[in-house]
Design a protein around this motif. Structure first.
Motif, PDB file in Angstrom:
ATOM      1  N   HIS A 247      -4.696  -2.328  10.698  1.00  0.00           N
ATOM      2  CA  HIS A 247      -4.939  -2.707  12.088  1.00  0.00           C
ATOM      3  C   HIS A 247      -6.381  -2.398  12.479  1.00  0.00           C
ATOM      4  CE1 HIS A 247      -0.393  -2.132  13.042  1.00  0.00           C
ATOM      5  NE2 HIS A 247      -0.657  -3.342  12.625  1.00  0.00           N
ATOM      6  N   GLY A 248      -6.921  -3.199  13.402  1.00  0.00           N
ATOM      7  CA  GLY A 248      -8.283  -2.940  13.852  1.00  0.00           C
ATOM      8  C   GLY A 248      -8.641  -3.677  15.126  1.00  0.00           C
ATOM      9  N   TYR A 249      -9.704  -3.208  15.745  1.00  0.00           N
ATOM     10  CA  TYR A 249     -10.245  -3.854  16.939  1.00  0.00           C
ATOM     11  C   TYR A 249     -11.684  -3.378  17.091  1.00  0.00           C
ATOM     12  CZ  TYR A 249     -10.745  -5.538  21.716  1.00  0.00           C
ATOM     13  OH  TYR A 249     -11.165  -6.198  22.840  1.00  0.00           O
ATOM     14  N   PHE A 250     -12.590  -4.301  17.418  1.00  0.00           N
ATOM     15  CA  PHE A 250     -14.021  -3.998  17.383  1.00  0.00           C
ATOM     16  C   PHE A 250     -14.692  -4.421  18.685  1.00  0.00           C
ATOM     17  CE2 PHE A 250     -12.501  -5.980  13.361  1.00  0.00           C
ATOM     18  CZ  PHE A 250     -12.135  -4.795  12.738  1.00  0.00           C
ATOM     19  N   SER A 251     -15.624  -3.592  19.118  1.00  0.00           N
ATOM     20  CA  SER A 251     -16.399  -3.922  20.310  1.00  0.00           C
ATOM     21  C   SER A 251     -17.789  -3.317  20.177  1.00  0.00           C
ATOM     22  CB  SER A 251     -15.697  -3.390  21.565  1.00  0.00           C
ATOM     23  OG  SER A 251     -16.223  -4.005  22.716  1.00  0.00           O
ATOM     24  N   LYS A 252     -18.641  -3.530  21.167  1.00  0.00           N
ATOM     25  CA  LYS A 252     -20.028  -3.098  21.083  1.00  0.00           C
ATOM     26  C   LYS A 252     -20.142  -1.578  20.959  1.00  0.00           C
ATOM     27  CE  LYS A 252     -22.026  -7.049  23.536  1.00  0.00           C
ATOM     28  NZ  LYS A 252     -22.821  -7.495  24.707  1.00  0.00           N
ATOM     29  N   THR A 253     -19.279  -0.869  21.650  1.00  0.00           N
ATOM     30  CA  THR A 253     -19.284   0.588  21.585  1.00  0.00           C
ATOM     31  C   THR A 253     -17.906   1.085  21.189  1.00  0.00           C
ATOM     32  OG1 THR A 253     -18.608   0.978  23.879  1.00  0.00           O
ATOM     33  CG2 THR A 253     -20.971   0.648  23.471  1.00  0.00           C
ATOM     34  N   SER A 254     -17.892   2.295  20.646  1.00  0.00           N
ATOM     35  CA  SER A 254     -16.625   2.909  20.259  1.00  0.00           C
ATOM     36  C   SER A 254     -15.726   3.112  21.473  1.00  0.00           C
ATOM     37  CB  SER A 254     -16.893   4.252  19.581  1.00  0.00           C
ATOM     38  OG  SER A 254     -15.690   4.935  19.339  1.00  0.00           O
ATOM     39  N   GLN A 255     -16.315   3.568  22.566  1.00  0.00           N
ATOM     40  CA  GLN A 255     -15.516   3.833  23.765  1.00  0.00           C
ATOM     41  C   GLN A 255     -14.870   2.560  24.297  1.00  0.00           C
ATOM     42  OE1 GLN A 255     -15.190   7.121  24.719  1.00  0.00           O
ATOM     43  NE2 GLN A 255     -13.461   6.275  25.870  1.00  0.00           N
ATOM     44  N   ALA A 336     -10.635 -13.019  20.276  1.00  0.00           N
ATOM     45  CA  ALA A 336     -11.774 -13.854  19.909  1.00  0.00           C
ATOM     46  C   ALA A 336     -13.066 -13.052  19.917  1.00  0.00           C
ATOM     47  CB  ALA A 336     -11.875 -15.042  20.859  1.00  0.00           C
ATOM     48  N   GLU A 337     -13.232 -12.187  20.908  1.00  0.00           N
ATOM     49  CA  GLU A 337     -14.436 -11.355  20.972  1.00  0.00           C
ATOM     50  C   GLU A 337     -14.503 -10.401  19.783  1.00  0.00           C
ATOM     51  OE1 GLU A 337     -13.969  -9.552  24.781  1.00  0.00           O
ATOM     52  OE2 GLU A 337     -14.673 -11.303  25.894  1.00  0.00           O
ATOM     53  N   SER A 338     -13.360  -9.838  19.408  1.00  0.00           N
ATOM     54  CA  SER A 338     -13.314  -8.921  18.277  1.00  0.00           C
ATOM     55  C   SER A 338     -13.587  -9.641  16.955  1.00  0.00           C
ATOM     56  CB  SER A 338     -11.950  -8.222  18.227  1.00  0.00           C
ATOM     57  OG  SER A 338     -11.927  -7.190  17.277  1.00  0.00           O
ATOM     58  N   ILE A 339     -13.085 -10.866  16.825  1.00  0.00           N
ATOM     59  CA  ILE A 339     -13.379 -11.675  15.638  1.00  0.00           C
ATOM     60  C   ILE A 339     -14.881 -11.897  15.509  1.00  0.00           C
ATOM     61  CG2 ILE A 339     -13.167 -13.995  14.634  1.00  0.00           C
ATOM     62  CD1 ILE A 339     -10.320 -14.098  15.769  1.00  0.00           C
ATOM     63  N   GLU A 340     -15.531 -12.182  16.614  1.00  0.00           N
ATOM     64  CA  GLU A 340     -16.980 -12.432  16.578  1.00  0.00           C
ATOM     65  C   GLU A 340     -17.737 -11.191  16.122  1.00  0.00           C
ATOM     66  OE1 GLU A 340     -20.657 -13.975  19.437  1.00  0.00           O
ATOM     67  OE2 GLU A 340     -18.630 -13.787  20.258  1.00  0.00           O
ATOM     68  N   VAL A 341     -17.338 -10.014  16.604  1.00  0.00           N
ATOM     69  CA  VAL A 341     -18.000  -8.784  16.177  1.00  0.00           C
ATOM     70  C   VAL A 341     -17.798  -8.560  14.686  1.00  0.00           C
ATOM     71  CG1 VAL A 341     -18.047  -6.276  16.443  1.00  0.00           C
ATOM     72  CG2 VAL A 341     -17.820  -7.731  18.466  1.00  0.00           C
ATOM     73  N   LEU A 342     -16.567  -8.770  14.214  1.00  0.00           N
ATOM     74  CA  LEU A 342     -16.279  -8.595  12.789  1.00  0.00           C
ATOM     75  C   LEU A 342     -17.126  -9.541  11.943  1.00  0.00           C
ATOM     76  CD1 LEU A 342     -14.588  -7.514  10.405  1.00  0.00           C
ATOM     77  CD2 LEU A 342     -12.898  -9.296  10.923  1.00  0.00           C
TER      78      LEU A 342
END
Length: 357
Positions: A247-255, A336-342
């Motif tokens: 499992h995962g999820y990604f964004s600009k910052t960890s918080q 979609a935003e998380s896919i773009e970061v990945l």
């Protein structure tokens, strides 16, 4: 025309998988329709390909709270709007499917996708498919073993004579169509048992390990056992491929990543465990512990995730990384935003680092 399985010059393939769960959004209480969920899965695959990811996988569940009981059908739809990504089940419940029908379906998918079809075979987290398709749960392991043996023979031969315990015998049966690839790539999904790892090695198929929690170092002995068993069985090292899934999820910052993902992660596990008759409690503090650098939950900033993937690659030397992020009713916009970061920040850095080694 036969084509060989595609390769990745960077040394690692990076992609997505989904089980297609349909949960109420914990913020709004609303649940999207099965039709909308399927549309979003197909759109996620298109986004992933356009952004440069390598693999897309779809799981199999036979429940009203999951959208994908027929992964090969959804993958066939995805094949028509993509050109490059590998397309795999994640997983196929091999114990409760006729291997002949399964092979024909995925050989057809392979032709439609111009040689991109794969299968990850497993025994399933739920058991509803056993009574649904007329199988006995007591035959759980024996069914998997027999169906895997038959599937591998089907993958090598366009005519087959075979006899087993659970399926009617085959006598000089024609197996059609044949895949575009020389053979369909097949992996075994392994949750953590040495027996499953050793079996994958003996069969010479890929091993997809599911690491959802804790320190992934505990899986290193399984990978070593898999490769040793495969080499002892006469397979080449390069044939013994390892995939890490989680499992995962990604964004600009960890918080930001943790703040956005926590409600959906909690919602998913509460929902899944409720279906199993179990309770589940996860405080925000517990969730923070699960996202530490040495753990297997891929939630954080690009740099944190890059370091986490590379740490696991040092442990396993794996050839594929697949992440599931669309769980617990999370809105498609966030997925979609998380896919773009990945695809644009994490994957290029990981590929570059691994290609150097």
């Amino acid at each position: 025309m036969e084509i060989e399985e595609g390769s990745n010059k960077s040394g690692i393939e990076i992609g997505l998988y989904t089980l297609g769960d349909i949960c109420p959004d914990p913020h709004t209480g609303k649940t999207i329709s099965t039709q909308q969920r399927m549309k979003e899965i197909i759109e996620a695959a298109k986004l992933a390909e356009d952004a440069g990811l390598d693999v897309f996988g779809i799981g199999e569940h036979h429940r009203l709270d999951y959208a994908t009981s027929a992964p090969q059908v959804v993958l066939a739809a995805i094949a028509q709007i993509t050109k490059r990504m590998r397309l795999t089940s994640a997983t196929t419940v091999l114990s409760t499917v006729d291997p002949v029908r399964l092979f024909e379906d995925f050989a057809t998918l392979d032709i439609l996708s111009e040689g991109r079809a794969e299968i990850i075979a497993g025994r399933g987290a739920f058991v509803e498919s056993f009574p649904l398709f007329g199988y006995e749960l007591k035959d759980y392991d024996a069914l998997f073993s027999e169906h895997m043996e038959l599937f591998l023979k089907l993958n090598k031969n366009d005519r087959i004579t075979w006899k087993g315990q659970f399926r009617p015998a085959l006598k000089d049966a024609v197996i059609a169509p044949r895949p575009l690839q020389k053979a369909l790539p097949i992996w075994v999904g392994v949750g953590g048992t040495p027996e499953s790892a050793a079996r994958a090695g003996r069969l010479g198929v890929g091993m997809a390990i599911v690491i959802l929690d804790g320190d992934p170092i505990r899986f290193k002995p399984l990978v070593e056992l898999y490769r040793k068993t495969g080499l002892d069985a006469g397979y080449a090292f390069e044939d013994l491929k390892v995939a890490v899934t989680g499992h995962g999820y990604f964004s600009k910052t960890s918080q930001q990543a943790k703040d956005e993902f926590y409600p959906y992660y909690l919602n998913y596990w509460e929902y899944v465990n409720r279906q199993r008759g179990m309770s589940f409690r996860l405080s925000r503090e517990d969730f923070e512990q699960k996202t530490r650098p040495e753990t297997a939950l891929f939630v954080g900033s690009p740099q944190q995730i890059i370091e986490k993937i590379l740490r696991q690659h040092e442990l396993f030397g794996h050839q594929r990384f697949l992440v599931q992020m669309d769980i617990g009713g999370i809105p498609f916009k966030k997925v979609a935003e998380s896919i773009e970061v990945l695809a644009t920040e994490i994957a290029p850095a990981v590929r570059k680092a691994i290609s150097k080694t």
